[in-house]
Structure formats: C-alpha cells, structure tokens
Design a protein around this motif. Structure first.
Motif, PDB file in Angstrom:
ATOM      1  N   GLU A 163      44.954  32.927  45.148  1.00 48.19           N
ATOM      2  CA  GLU A 163      43.774  33.638  44.658  1.00 48.19           C
ATOM      3  C   GLU A 163      43.542  34.801  45.613  1.00 48.19           C
ATOM      4  O   GLU A 163      44.036  34.816  46.738  1.00 48.19           O
ATOM      5  CB  GLU A 163      42.549  32.720  44.615  1.00 48.19           C
ATOM      6  N   THR A 173      42.782  39.340  45.918  1.00 45.27           N
ATOM      7  CA  THR A 173      42.721  40.664  45.305  1.00 45.27           C
ATOM      8  C   THR A 173      44.030  41.412  45.507  1.00 45.27           C
ATOM      9  O   THR A 173      44.545  41.498  46.616  1.00 45.27           O
ATOM     10  CB  THR A 173      41.572  41.488  45.920  1.00 45.27           C
ATOM     11  N   SER A 221      44.799  33.347  38.543  1.00 45.49           N
ATOM     12  CA  SER A 221      43.381  33.626  38.806  1.00 45.49           C
ATOM     13  C   SER A 221      43.306  34.622  39.960  1.00 45.49           C
ATOM     14  O   SER A 221      43.336  34.244  41.128  1.00 45.49           O
ATOM     15  CB  SER A 221      42.643  32.329  39.155  1.00 45.49           C
ATOM     16  N   THR A 231      41.987  38.880  41.227  1.00 43.81           N
ATOM     17  CA  THR A 231      41.340  40.163  40.980  1.00 43.81           C
ATOM     18  C   THR A 231      42.401  41.242  41.162  1.00 43.81           C
ATOM     19  O   THR A 231      43.080  41.284  42.189  1.00 43.81           O
ATOM     20  CB  THR A 231      40.181  40.398  41.961  1.00 43.81           C
ATOM     21  N   HIS A 241      44.994  38.666  30.147  1.00 42.20           N
ATOM     22  CA  HIS A 241      45.053  37.508  31.039  1.00 42.20           C
ATOM     23  C   HIS A 241      43.629  37.001  31.297  1.00 42.20           C
ATOM     24  O   HIS A 241      42.850  37.692  31.976  1.00 42.20           O
ATOM     25  CB  HIS A 241      45.706  37.869  32.369  1.00 42.20           C
ATOM     26  N   GLY A 284      42.340  34.799  33.219  1.00 40.60           N
ATOM     27  CA  GLY A 284      41.926  34.480  34.580  1.00 40.60           C
ATOM     28  C   GLY A 284      41.903  35.671  35.517  1.00 40.60           C
ATOM     29  O   GLY A 284      41.533  35.532  36.691  1.00 40.60           O
ATOM     30  N   ILE A 285      42.273  36.833  35.025  1.00 48.94           N
ATOM     31  CA  ILE A 285      42.339  38.014  35.884  1.00 48.94           C
ATOM     32  C   ILE A 285      41.111  38.887  35.691  1.00 48.94           C
ATOM     33  O   ILE A 285      40.747  39.245  34.564  1.00 48.94           O
ATOM     34  CB  ILE A 285      43.614  38.826  35.593  1.00 48.94           C
ATOM     35  N   GLN A 286      40.451  39.195  36.806  1.00 42.88           N
ATOM     36  CA  GLN A 286      39.385  40.190  36.793  1.00 42.88           C
ATOM     37  C   GLN A 286      40.043  41.548  37.035  1.00 42.88           C
ATOM     38  O   GLN A 286      40.505  41.834  38.134  1.00 42.88           O
ATOM     39  CB  GLN A 286      38.354  39.900  37.879  1.00 42.88           C
ATOM     40  N   LEU A 287      40.106  42.344  36.011  1.00 49.07           N
ATOM     41  CA  LEU A 287      40.869  43.584  36.038  1.00 49.07           C
ATOM     42  C   LEU A 287      39.961  44.782  36.264  1.00 49.07           C
ATOM     43  O   LEU A 287      38.974  44.971  35.549  1.00 49.07           O
ATOM     44  CB  LEU A 287      41.627  43.751  34.717  1.00 49.07           C
ATOM     45  N   HIS A 288      40.306  45.590  37.255  1.00 51.87           N
ATOM     46  CA  HIS A 288      39.553  46.815  37.552  1.00 51.87           C
ATOM     47  C   HIS A 288      40.496  48.003  37.378  1.00 51.87           C
ATOM     48  O   HIS A 288      41.516  48.101  38.069  1.00 51.87           O
ATOM     49  CB  HIS A 288      39.007  46.794  38.983  1.00 51.87           C
TER      50      HIS A 288
END
Length: 253
Positions: free
Chosen positions: A93, A95, A116, A118, A133, A135-139
């Motif tokens: 996990e 970033t 999971s 970022t 995806h 589980g992915i926090q995408l920026h």
C-alpha cells in the motif's frame, strides 16, 4: 514562463516559420533581447538551432521524438519483461507516481485489479488504464497536454508535483548513461520528470537496453538520482556493473 519552456516554444516557432528573430521573440515573450540571445545561444549549442544575423534557423536532430504509436511497438517484448519485473517493486500500500512512457504504461496495465494504492500520473493513457481499478485512488495531474506523448506539462504539472510526496516513482527516459545521465527530447517533459523525481522517496527507472548510451537534448537528472534501474538482458553485465558502481541497483529482466 521558465527558460526551458520559453526555449521549447522558440524552437517550435523556428520550425513552424523557418526562422525566428530576436526583436519579435523579445516582444512576444516580454523579455529583453539579451535574454532571447541567451536562449538562442543555448539552443545553438545543443544543435537545435543555428544562429544567424538577428535571429536563428532550425538545425539538428537531438530532439527527434517518435510518436506514441511508434514507441508502443518498439522493443515490445523487452518492455513486457521490464514491466513484469517492476511489479515486484509495487508497495503493498502507499503512493506511486507513474511517469509518462510506454514501458511505464505497460506496468500500469499489469497492476492487479485488487491493488490498493494511491496513484498520481500526468499521463492520459496511464490514467485511462487505471481508471477502472476499484482499489486505486487515482490523481490525474493537469497541464498542457503534448500530443506526441499525451502527457501533461508546464506550470500546472510542476506545481502539482511540488505539493506531494510519494513512496515510489516509476520514471521513463529516452536515453540513460553513467556519463550523460537521464535525457529526453522535450524540455517541458524533462522539467516534469525532474519535479517527479524530487517528489519521490524512491526512484525506479524503467528503460529498455537500447536506450543505454543514447543522449537527447533535455537532461533531467543523473543516474545517481535513480535507486533502481530495471532494464532487459540486452544491457551487458559490464555496463550494468559500471552503473551499479555509481550507486544504482540494476535488474536485467
């Protein structure tokens, strides 16, 4: 506007118009004629422009950059091997920053759906591959999008990377060597890569062996900025040893 951005725009204007002149450039960019002369001198030294009386004309090939479709099909097997090896460098996990590049894009495509993480990227193709995806926090980092690479560049992108800290950066390069460091044809993309390196605790370079020894116009770092190079078996053991003596671990996938 930063000097590298201005110089890139001067180069574009020279190619579009066949030549540029000092007075017109100074007016367009709202800088002094002496500043423009320094820009032209830098571009002349790089072999991209040839200075003539009152201005400059296009010259040189260090900025040659194939388009995205062509790069997707170049060294495809090697890039797949590199991307598979790079999966082992994904944290459980945390970033990630994913740089624009076809090998990095292959890594993005291989990221498991259950991951999971970022993820921060300025690459539109990479963002598209990860958008589904759960589980992915995408920026997605914004900015001017270069058509050739589909990557965001310039002030917005630089500002975004200046405001974050990531665990790992997976970075791409058009050329790398112990002598000349990390290079790419475009000044604006180089600036974003440099900012991404500064934003990461660990830097992993994904580059096929054909890029070893290549040198391009815009330099964005030293190999010593890279913690780990993942390349293919085409890089000789002797060349890998030279790189590792500089402090960069090498994996030949």
């Amino acid at each position: 506007m930063y000097a590298p951005e201005r110089q890139q725009e001067i180069l574009r204007l020279a190619r579009d118009g066949g030549r540029v002149d000092v007075v017109s450039l100074a007016e367009e960019f709202q800088v002094t004629a002496e500043t423009i002369r320094r820009d032209l001198k830098a571009l002349d030294r790089a072999g991209l422009l040839r200075r003539v009386h009152g201005g400059a004309i296009p010259a040189g090939r260090l900025d040659f950059e194939p388009d995205l479709a062509e790069r997707e099909t170049t060294a495809a097997d090697e890039k797949d091997h590199i991307a598979k090896a790079a999966l082992a460098e994904l944290p459980t996990e945390g970033t990630l920053i994913l740089d624009a590049g076809t090998t990095v894009a292959r890594l993005a495509a291989a990221v498991p759906l259950e991951a999971s993480l970022t993820v921060v990227t300025h690459s539109l193709p990479i963002a598209a591959r990860l958008a589904d995806h759960p589980g992915i926090q995408l920026h997605l980092v914004g900015g001017r999008v270069r058509h050739r690479t589909r990557a965001a560049v310039d002030a917005w992108a630089l500002r975004a990377y200046g405001e974050i800290r990531a665990d790992v950066l997976f970075v791409a390069a058009n050329g790398f060597s112990a002598d000349h460091g990390l290079t790419t044809p475009d000044l604006a993309e180089a600036a974003v890569k440099r900012a991404a390196i500064a934003a990461a605790r660990r830097v992993v370079l994904l580059a096929d062996s054909a890029k070893h020894g290549q040198e391009h116009f815009a330099r964005f770092g030293d190999l010593s900025d890279v913690d780990l190079l993942i390349t293919d078996s085409g890089l000789s053991p002797d060349d890998a040893a030279v790189i590792e003596r500089g402090g960069t671990e090498v994996v030949r996938a």
